[in-house]
Design a protein around this motif. Structure first.
Motif, PDB file in Angstrom:
ATOM      1  N   SER A  77       0.898  -1.201  -0.006  1.00  0.00           N
ATOM      2  CA  SER A  77      -0.019   0.016   0.040  1.00  0.00           C
ATOM      3  C   SER A  77       0.765   1.233   0.128  1.00  0.00           C
ATOM      4  O   SER A  77       1.814   1.304   0.868  1.00  0.00           O
ATOM      5  CB  SER A  77      -0.886   0.186   1.344  1.00  0.00           C
ATOM      6  OG  SER A  77      -1.763  -0.879   1.137  1.00  0.00           O
ATOM      7  N   ILE A  78       0.679   2.251  -0.897  1.00  0.00           N
ATOM      8  CA  ILE A  78       1.443   3.186  -1.044  1.00  0.00           C
ATOM      9  C   ILE A  78       0.532   4.428  -0.159  1.00  0.00           C
ATOM     10  O   ILE A  78      -0.536   4.732  -0.617  1.00  0.00           O
ATOM     11  CB  ILE A  78       1.621   3.702  -2.510  1.00  0.00           C
ATOM     12  CG1 ILE A  78       2.415   2.750  -3.209  1.00  0.00           C
ATOM     13  CG2 ILE A  78       2.634   4.990  -2.659  1.00  0.00           C
ATOM     14  CD1 ILE A  78       3.659   2.006  -2.694  1.00  0.00           C
ATOM     15  N   VAL A  79       1.279   5.231   0.597  1.00  0.00           N
ATOM     16  CA  VAL A  79       0.490   5.940   1.635  1.00  0.00           C
ATOM     17  C   VAL A  79       1.326   7.507   1.245  1.00  0.00           C
ATOM     18  O   VAL A  79       2.338   7.574   1.253  1.00  0.00           O
ATOM     19  CB  VAL A  79       0.856   5.747   2.903  1.00  0.00           C
ATOM     20  CG1 VAL A  79       0.124   6.852   3.862  1.00  0.00           C
ATOM     21  CG2 VAL A  79       0.200   4.308   3.492  1.00  0.00           C
ATOM     22  N   ARG A  80       0.316   8.467   0.995  1.00  0.00           N
ATOM     23  CA  ARG A  80       0.760   9.654   0.802  1.00  0.00           C
ATOM     24  C   ARG A  80      -0.210  10.673   1.295  1.00  0.00           C
ATOM     25  O   ARG A  80      -1.243  10.449   1.747  1.00  0.00           O
ATOM     26  CB  ARG A  80       0.854  10.057  -0.854  1.00  0.00           C
ATOM     27  CG  ARG A  80       1.735   9.398  -1.470  1.00  0.00           C
ATOM     28  CD  ARG A  80       1.765   9.901  -3.032  1.00  0.00           C
ATOM     29  NE  ARG A  80       2.750   9.438  -4.005  1.00  0.00           N
ATOM     30  CZ  ARG A  80       2.606   8.140  -4.436  1.00  0.00           C
ATOM     31  NH1 ARG A  80       1.778   7.603  -4.426  1.00  0.00           N
ATOM     32  NH2 ARG A  80       3.656   7.723  -5.090  1.00  0.00           N
ATOM     33  N   VAL A  81       0.264  11.928   2.091  1.00  0.00           N
ATOM     34  CA  VAL A  81      -0.333  12.805   2.660  1.00  0.00           C
ATOM     35  C   VAL A  81       0.063  14.147   1.807  1.00  0.00           C
ATOM     36  O   VAL A  81       1.076  14.432   1.940  1.00  0.00           O
ATOM     37  CB  VAL A  81      -0.331  12.920   3.991  1.00  0.00           C
ATOM     38  CG1 VAL A  81      -1.025  14.212   4.786  1.00  0.00           C
ATOM     39  CG2 VAL A  81      -0.730  11.902   4.850  1.00  0.00           C
TER      40      VAL A  81
ATOM     41  N   SER B 210      -3.809   9.616   0.905  1.00  0.00           N
ATOM     42  CA  SER B 210      -4.246   9.098  -0.527  1.00  0.00           C
ATOM     43  C   SER B 210      -3.493   7.594  -0.115  1.00  0.00           C
ATOM     44  O   SER B 210      -2.199   7.648   0.343  1.00  0.00           O
ATOM     45  CB  SER B 210      -3.384   9.687  -1.639  1.00  0.00           C
ATOM     46  OG  SER B 210      -3.493   8.718  -2.755  1.00  0.00           O
ATOM     47  N   VAL B 211      -4.141   6.306  -0.530  1.00  0.00           N
ATOM     48  CA  VAL B 211      -3.656   5.213  -0.322  1.00  0.00           C
ATOM     49  C   VAL B 211      -3.979   4.589  -1.834  1.00  0.00           C
ATOM     50  O   VAL B 211      -5.092   4.507  -2.305  1.00  0.00           O
ATOM     51  CB  VAL B 211      -4.563   4.523   0.960  1.00  0.00           C
ATOM     52  CG1 VAL B 211      -3.784   2.976   0.867  1.00  0.00           C
ATOM     53  CG2 VAL B 211      -4.231   5.068   2.198  1.00  0.00           C
TER      54      VAL B 211
END
Length: 118
Positions: free
Chosen positions: A55-59, A65-66
């Protein structure tokens, strides 16, 4: 000094490997880990599930955003790591060369920042 040895290899090669060959490869990996322990280098290490399970997690601007799966399609995927102790980068490279995946993929060796050494 601590170094992180990131193991990159092609998942499709592992998936296509016959069971007997896979067992032999895993035995070789376990033997390499035993050698790292015996040499006083091994601090930690783990294998990872396939890149598709990531899972790629960005804020960004406060919004989460996942994204499922790997960020980029690459030939080699991160398959695991060892955290090792070595005198210097030259010794860390020699240690990384003991990891079987160095023959089929690559091992990225990176020094770990010691924030307590300030």
């Amino acid at each position: 000094m601590k170094y992180l040895c990131l193991i990159y290899d092609q998942e499709r090669d592992w998936d296509a490997m016959p069971p007997g060959e896979a067992d032999a490869w895993l035995a070789e990996c376990m033997a390499a880990e035993d050698a790292l322990r015996a040499g006083g280098h091994h601090l930690a290490g783990e294998a990872l599930h396939p890149a598709a399970s990531a899972s790629i997690v960005r804020v960004r601007k406060g919004r989460l955003s996942v994204t499922d799966g790997p960020f980029a399609e690459t030939r080699e995927q991160l398959g695991g790591f060892y955290l090792v102790e070595a005198r210097d980068v030259e010794e860390a490279v020699r240690v990384a060369a003991m990891i079987p995946a160095a023959r089929t993929g690559c091992i990225e060796v990176r020094p770990v920042v010691d924030f307590t050494a300030r």
